[in-house]
Write a protein that holds these residues in place. Sequence first.
Motif, PDB file in Angstrom:
ATOM      1  N   ALA A  38      -5.890   2.037  10.599  1.00  0.00           N
ATOM      2  CA  ALA A  38      -4.671   2.133   9.786  1.00  0.00           C
ATOM      3  C   ALA A  38      -3.791   3.231  10.357  1.00  0.00           C
ATOM      4  O   ALA A  38      -4.263   4.145  11.047  1.00  0.00           O
ATOM      5  N   TYR A  39      -2.491   3.131  10.027  1.00  0.00           N
ATOM      6  CA  TYR A  39      -1.493   4.073  10.544  1.00  0.00           C
ATOM      7  C   TYR A  39      -0.707   4.697   9.396  1.00  0.00           C
ATOM      8  O   TYR A  39      -0.465   4.069   8.366  1.00  0.00           O
ATOM      9  N   TRP A  40      -0.278   5.940   9.618  1.00  0.00           N
ATOM     10  CA  TRP A  40       0.709   6.567   8.749  1.00  0.00           C
ATOM     11  C   TRP A  40       2.094   6.021   9.107  1.00  0.00           C
ATOM     12  O   TRP A  40       2.279   5.457  10.194  1.00  0.00           O
ATOM     13  N   PRO A  41       3.083   6.181   8.236  1.00  0.00           N
ATOM     14  CA  PRO A  41       4.418   5.653   8.546  1.00  0.00           C
ATOM     15  C   PRO A  41       5.031   6.220   9.830  1.00  0.00           C
ATOM     16  O   PRO A  41       5.868   5.561  10.453  1.00  0.00           O
ATOM     17  N   ASP A  42       4.615   7.421  10.251  1.00  0.00           N
ATOM     18  CA  ASP A  42       5.171   7.988  11.486  1.00  0.00           C
ATOM     19  C   ASP A  42       4.479   7.464  12.738  1.00  0.00           C
ATOM     20  O   ASP A  42       4.779   7.895  13.848  1.00  0.00           O
ATOM     21  N   GLY A  43       3.551   6.508  12.561  1.00  0.00           N
ATOM     22  CA  GLY A  43       2.857   5.926  13.700  1.00  0.00           C
ATOM     23  C   GLY A  43       1.568   6.625  14.071  1.00  0.00           C
ATOM     24  O   GLY A  43       0.804   6.111  14.914  1.00  0.00           O
ATOM     25  N   VAL A 102      -2.217 -11.369   1.122  1.00  0.00           N
ATOM     26  CA  VAL A 102      -0.810 -10.972   1.276  1.00  0.00           C
ATOM     27  C   VAL A 102       0.152 -12.062   0.812  1.00  0.00           C
ATOM     28  O   VAL A 102       1.317 -11.773   0.497  1.00  0.00           O
ATOM     29  N   HIS A 103      -0.302 -13.302   0.765  1.00  0.00           N
ATOM     30  CA  HIS A 103       0.545 -14.395   0.273  1.00  0.00           C
ATOM     31  C   HIS A 103       0.008 -14.988  -1.025  1.00  0.00           C
ATOM     32  O   HIS A 103       0.380 -16.105  -1.398  1.00  0.00           O
ATOM     33  N   SER A 104      -0.845 -14.255  -1.732  1.00  0.00           N
ATOM     34  CA  SER A 104      -1.446 -14.824  -2.946  1.00  0.00           C
ATOM     35  C   SER A 104      -0.437 -14.987  -4.072  1.00  0.00           C
ATOM     36  O   SER A 104      -0.703 -15.718  -5.031  1.00  0.00           O
ATOM     37  N   THR A 111      -1.751  -2.269   2.217  1.00  0.00           N
ATOM     38  CA  THR A 111      -2.872  -2.224   3.150  1.00  0.00           C
ATOM     39  C   THR A 111      -2.518  -2.915   4.461  1.00  0.00           C
ATOM     40  O   THR A 111      -2.860  -2.441   5.545  1.00  0.00           O
ATOM     41  N   GLU A 112      -1.804  -4.026   4.379  1.00  0.00           N
ATOM     42  CA  GLU A 112      -1.393  -4.720   5.605  1.00  0.00           C
ATOM     43  C   GLU A 112      -0.390  -3.889   6.396  1.00  0.00           C
ATOM     44  O   GLU A 112      -0.439  -3.866   7.640  1.00  0.00           O
ATOM     45  N   TRP A 113       0.510  -3.211   5.720  1.00  0.00           N
ATOM     46  CA  TRP A 113       1.445  -2.307   6.399  1.00  0.00           C
ATOM     47  C   TRP A 113       0.672  -1.190   7.105  1.00  0.00           C
ATOM     48  O   TRP A 113       0.925  -0.879   8.276  1.00  0.00           O
ATOM     49  N   GLU A 114      -0.285  -0.595   6.420  1.00  0.00           N
ATOM     50  CA  GLU A 114      -1.108   0.455   7.040  1.00  0.00           C
ATOM     51  C   GLU A 114      -1.849  -0.069   8.259  1.00  0.00           C
ATOM     52  O   GLU A 114      -1.936   0.615   9.289  1.00  0.00           O
ATOM     53  N   ARG A 115      -2.422  -1.258   8.147  1.00  0.00           N
ATOM     54  CA  ARG A 115      -3.287  -1.772   9.212  1.00  0.00           C
ATOM     55  C   ARG A 115      -2.502  -2.215  10.431  1.00  0.00           C
ATOM     56  O   ARG A 115      -3.013  -2.143  11.559  1.00  0.00           O
ATOM     57  N   THR A 116      -1.269  -2.691  10.239  1.00  0.00           N
ATOM     58  CA  THR A 116      -0.517  -3.272  11.353  1.00  0.00           C
ATOM     59  C   THR A 116       0.708  -2.473  11.755  1.00  0.00           C
ATOM     60  O   THR A 116       1.204  -2.621  12.876  1.00  0.00           O
ATOM     61  N   GLY A 117       1.227  -1.661  10.838  1.00  0.00           N
ATOM     62  CA  GLY A 117       2.485  -0.976  11.096  1.00  0.00           C
ATOM     63  C   GLY A 117       3.696  -1.875  10.943  1.00  0.00           C
ATOM     64  O   GLY A 117       4.832  -1.439  11.222  1.00  0.00           O
ATOM     65  N   ARG A 162       6.764  -3.375   9.383  1.00  0.00           N
ATOM     66  CA  ARG A 162       7.646  -2.901   8.315  1.00  0.00           C
ATOM     67  C   ARG A 162       7.981  -3.984   7.294  1.00  0.00           C
ATOM     68  O   ARG A 162       8.451  -3.673   6.195  1.00  0.00           O
ATOM     69  N   HIS A 163       7.730  -5.240   7.653  1.00  0.00           N
ATOM     70  CA  HIS A 163       7.998  -6.326   6.707  1.00  0.00           C
ATOM     71  C   HIS A 163       7.293  -6.062   5.376  1.00  0.00           C
ATOM     72  O   HIS A 163       7.874  -6.292   4.300  1.00  0.00           O
ATOM     73  N   TRP A 164       6.063  -5.584   5.458  1.00  0.00           N
ATOM     74  CA  TRP A 164       5.285  -5.383   4.235  1.00  0.00           C
ATOM     75  C   TRP A 164       5.774  -4.164   3.476  1.00  0.00           C
ATOM     76  O   TRP A 164       5.830  -4.178   2.244  1.00  0.00           O
ATOM     77  N   ARG A 165       6.173  -3.143   4.196  1.00  0.00           N
ATOM     78  CA  ARG A 165       6.777  -1.965   3.547  1.00  0.00           C
ATOM     79  C   ARG A 165       8.086  -2.364   2.875  1.00  0.00           C
ATOM     80  O   ARG A 165       8.368  -1.958   1.737  1.00  0.00           O
ATOM     81  N   ASP A 166       8.893  -3.193   3.552  1.00  0.00           N
ATOM     82  CA  ASP A 166      10.185  -3.606   2.983  1.00  0.00           C
ATOM     83  C   ASP A 166       9.987  -4.485   1.751  1.00  0.00           C
ATOM     84  O   ASP A 166      10.803  -4.454   0.816  1.00  0.00           O
ATOM     85  N   ARG A 167       8.922  -5.260   1.739  1.00  0.00           N
ATOM     86  CA  ARG A 167       8.661  -6.117   0.576  1.00  0.00           C
ATOM     87  C   ARG A 167       8.309  -5.251  -0.631  1.00  0.00           C
ATOM     88  O   ARG A 167       8.728  -5.535  -1.761  1.00  0.00           O
ATOM     89  N   ILE A 168       7.519  -4.201  -0.410  1.00  0.00           N
ATOM     90  CA  ILE A 168       7.215  -3.270  -1.502  1.00  0.00           C
ATOM     91  C   ILE A 168       8.494  -2.601  -1.991  1.00  0.00           C
ATOM     92  O   ILE A 168       8.743  -2.504  -3.205  1.00  0.00           O
ATOM     93  N   LEU A 169       9.305  -2.138  -1.060  1.00  0.00           N
ATOM     94  CA  LEU A 169      10.536  -1.432  -1.426  1.00  0.00           C
ATOM     95  C   LEU A 169      11.487  -2.356  -2.188  1.00  0.00           C
ATOM     96  O   LEU A 169      12.161  -1.916  -3.138  1.00  0.00           O
TER      97      LEU A 169
END
Length: 903
Positions: free
Chosen positions: A86-91, A658-660, A717-723, A725-732
Amino acid sequence: MPCSRRAVLRAALLGGGALCLPARVLAAPAHTPGIDLRWLDGTAPTWDAGQSFGVPWPRGTLRQAGRLAARAEGGAPLPVQSWPLAYWPDGSIKWSGHALPAGRHAPEQVEIIAGRPANPAEAVSVEQQAEAVIVTVGPTRWRVPKTGSAVIASAEREGRVLLRDVALVARAQDAASGEEADTLSQQHFTSRIDSVTTEQTGPVRAVLKIDGVHAGAVRAWLPFSLRLYFTSGSEAVRIVHSVIWDGDAEHDFLSGLGVTAHVPMRGALHDRHVRLATEEGLFAEAVRPLTGLRRDPGEAFRQAQIDGRAVPDLATLPEKFAPLLESIPAWGDFRLFQGSSEGFVLTKRTGKGRAPIQSLEGHRARGLAYVGSPQGGAAIGMADFWKRHPVQLDIAEAASDQARLTAWLWAPDAPAMDMRSYRNVMGMTDYPAQNRGLDVTYEDYEPGWDAARGIARTNELWIWALPATPDTATLEGYAAHVARPPRLQVAPSQIRAAGVFGDWALPAATGPAAEAVERQNDLLLGHYQGEIERRHWYGFWNHGDVMHTYDADRHQWRYDIGGYAWDNSELSTDLWLWYSYLRTGRAELFRMAEAMTRHTGEVDVYHAGPWAGLGTRHGVQHWSDSSKQPRVSNAAYRRIYYYLTGDERVGDLMRALVHSDRALQTVDIGRKVADRAPESLPPGGIGAVTRPQGLPEGVIQLQFGTSWGSLVAAWFTEWERTGERHWRDRILAGMDSIAALPRQWWAGGANFDLTSGRFVSGGEQISVSHLNAVFGVVEIMAEVLPLIDAPRYRAAWIDYCAWYNAPAADWQRRFGEPPRGHNLRQAHSRLTAYAAHALGDAALARRAWSEFHAGELPDRLTARSVAGGQVEIAGLSTNSAAQWGLAAIQTLALLPAQVVENA
């Protein structure tokens, strides 16, 4: 320093600025610190099949996992294979995964440090061929076909085949038993490979993923996903075996499910050895015994057979004994059947068509079997053996040229698996009748919606290819590993220092008030651990779950009363166990939480069919309740285990979620709510899917806490694992749209657009639900909010946290109506504590501590003995225990010590 309430609210009103966050989240050390790992059970194992684990890193600390090394005590380098989890938002890397080689005498201490990783003495290598993948581990070559029925075609050592044709097998019959049918028709199925994916290629560990189905003469069913783990230094392959049950419950009765291997048998019958791990010690016999006979072959012959060595030259046999050798019966078949958690029976026979004789009975077998000779053999082991009953270990045809070694995950000697509903319709053919049933048994029943089709189960096994019969000490080491797999884990203090998993803290001796809370949490955790054993909550489908509510009249949990029976993650029991482990590092808590994660992520969730991605509300059977929701399939309940272990199967389960939200286009969770429910079921008959009424295509009704919050856990979790941003943007998008709703979080839910991830309408009315904050959303918001800049949403969330438990008079003055739906006030004390911490509000902090002590569960619980050797805690439900435990953990982490001790 905490921000003032005025500063926070001003920032929210102006639409900018970030909330004051704890310094531990924002700070990052200037160098890569060493990470100490410890054995979960306190000491290193005598034999280890290889370790894999996750390591957390503070934000900004680590950029490349490949620049990490491992060392043992004294600084000795250890081979290690590393990868990012997993990654932090700064990579920078948030979690790294690691694998260590197998071997005897594992190091007592391990440290992960910055440096160049050491390579193993014998690196694992992977060769891709047109029809197979060849994995070489030391002197052994494993051949994994890309098509066909064998998941492992062979294991060879120095040109000698030690085992071959490892396959998955299943049996099914068309009726539950002879009681229900005069004749039983049985079908046999074998694995059929659809795909083989190479996920890791060494040098310490190689991982292959195999997907397929069980195929028979007429049809294919029971999809499986299998991972093979090959580790440097190990003669064993670890197998993680997952299967989806997709049968017709009225006609498909599984009468056997297993993993089988063929073992070439070399040498004379008296040099062929059988070993089965019992509760203590090994059942050790030969196919043709040389001990206990009327005529004595001599001590050298007897001792060699007992030791598993080749006997001396037959020419040295006593003259009177040699002509009698062929008159000794050869025992070709051995069977250890564990029909319950409380007993096993071991039998043997000379062969098929001959009567078996009883060899041994015992309590709880450890789940290991070996067959072979001084020229080679194989062993198979199954974790949680007796806990997953009915199970069975078979050794067959050991007197022939090729023995068959099988670990049965569902034993053929047991009654067939019956997946039918435990009840009939009882006139509940419309929603009003079903709601009446819910009102009395707490079961949300609906015909056809109590089906198990699509649920899954995962088991962990090992299979060894061995050059000779191992000595007793070696096999005991294997058996100990199978019965209680050793684990290396990061110490709680270093997990805490990394700033992961939100609001929790290590136990601190701040004074008598905090210590009393710690004691009660320990009491509750210990009670559930004891209840698992006292009540025998074990079995293929049940292991890992606990019961929901206690019945003090019967001195029994309500195992047979609708929604009061199995817990199915209700009110975040999984999280209570995991956060309790994170704080203490206690082995028994890890293993209980691990079993629950394996259960709730597989058995309580649908992996195929119209409900794929959704889980089932608590019930008498794990799948029997008609309410299918994301709150049960919730990734928040899986992620802690995933990051601590790097377990790929749990990673698959979270990724599948992620698509449930799409499943909710045809599953209306609120279809039975009084002001929405029609008078009859939708067209299509029993089992027909439903769709929310009056909404355009692609828009669904979604509750904020129970549904959207669960989806956020998967996206985060998917955003953390892959980096990505689509998943971060969906949360936002969801956060911004909640903040824009007229009533924000107080609306409870609104209409959600699946394409944009935004709430697009509704939200005009206050609709408070006590369930909205008790399915992991509090914990996931504590992780997400420091990483996503959404000031208006943060302000809305803190407002919800601060006002949910507000005094009724204050609530009425602000909202112009009396509070309704504000139950579980003790559980919500942690929301008040969160707001107090974020706002730096001492009065709010005092109110939070008062709320915690004035709720559903009293401050001083006691356990008492009752009839039948049972133990009970008056008024206990798992809902109250889990939420009390989470509230205790989070309020102690968020509130100042002076508030806790001086309130």
